[in-house]
Design an enzyme around this catalytic site. Sequence first.
Site, mmCIF file in Angstrom:
data_model
loop_
_atom_site.group_PDB
_atom_site.id
_atom_site.type_symbol
_atom_site.label_atom_id
_atom_site.label_comp_id
_atom_site.label_asym_id
_atom_site.label_seq_id
_atom_site.Cartn_x
_atom_site.Cartn_y
_atom_site.Cartn_z
ATOM 1 N N PRO A 64 5.882 54.442 -5.315
ATOM 2 C CA PRO A 64 5.444 55.132 -4.492
ATOM 3 C C PRO A 64 4.182 56.178 -5.275
ATOM 4 O O PRO A 64 4.660 56.719 -6.345
ATOM 5 C CB PRO A 64 6.330 55.955 -3.685
ATOM 6 C CG PRO A 64 7.579 55.904 -4.443
ATOM 7 C CD PRO A 64 7.418 54.667 -5.564
ATOM 8 N N HIS A 65 3.083 56.237 -4.696
ATOM 9 C CA HIS A 65 2.342 57.277 -5.119
ATOM 10 C C HIS A 65 1.268 57.988 -4.343
ATOM 11 O O HIS A 65 1.034 57.422 -3.206
ATOM 12 C CB HIS A 65 1.335 56.674 -6.261
ATOM 13 C CG HIS A 65 0.609 55.316 -5.669
ATOM 14 N ND1 HIS A 65 1.268 54.200 -5.765
ATOM 15 C CD2 HIS A 65 -0.521 54.988 -5.458
ATOM 16 C CE1 HIS A 65 0.589 53.042 -5.306
ATOM 17 N NE2 HIS A 65 -0.677 53.768 -5.143
ATOM 18 N N THR A 66 0.968 59.223 -4.653
ATOM 19 C CA THR A 66 0.228 60.172 -3.916
ATOM 20 C C THR A 66 -0.538 60.924 -4.823
ATOM 21 O O THR A 66 -0.513 61.077 -5.893
ATOM 22 C CB THR A 66 0.807 60.831 -2.992
ATOM 23 O OG1 THR A 66 -0.158 61.470 -1.771
ATOM 24 C CG2 THR A 66 1.572 61.952 -3.464
#
Length: 150
Positions: A64-66
């Site tokens: 997951p990335h942001t």
Amino acid sequence: MTLIKQELVFLNIEVDASHKEEALPIISQKISAISGLSATELAAGFEQREALSTTGFGSGFAIPHTKITQGEGLVAFFRFSQPIDWQAMDDSPVSTAIALVMPEADDTNLHLKMISKLARLLMHDEFIDTLNSLTTEAAIRDYLNSKLED
């Protein structure tokens, strides 16, 4: 630059339900407690990214990335006590998430470099087996940092 600090390695994380929708707020809260970043903003960013396509990479891993508007990039490691349905590319449940929080102002493309490097590493059974065999925060931190800083 040491990307993964020992306090950002979380083991035996309990998720009430076995879906990524329940895991993302927990990931966000844990990162927020250490970094001071907004858990609400982190969760919204992770969820927006998941809406585009799954970050469940396969072999039991998700990335997951942001992006964040202020602050430095960080990488956090999460090992869940029970596998989670992440709708991964290979349909296998996820036991480990390596979360990337990268600055929006990213002249060096660190965000893309980190995702690419992790994706390449996760194609190798030796990397996966070694990471899965490590049982302490310090060992996981040291191993990941050595691989990500290559």
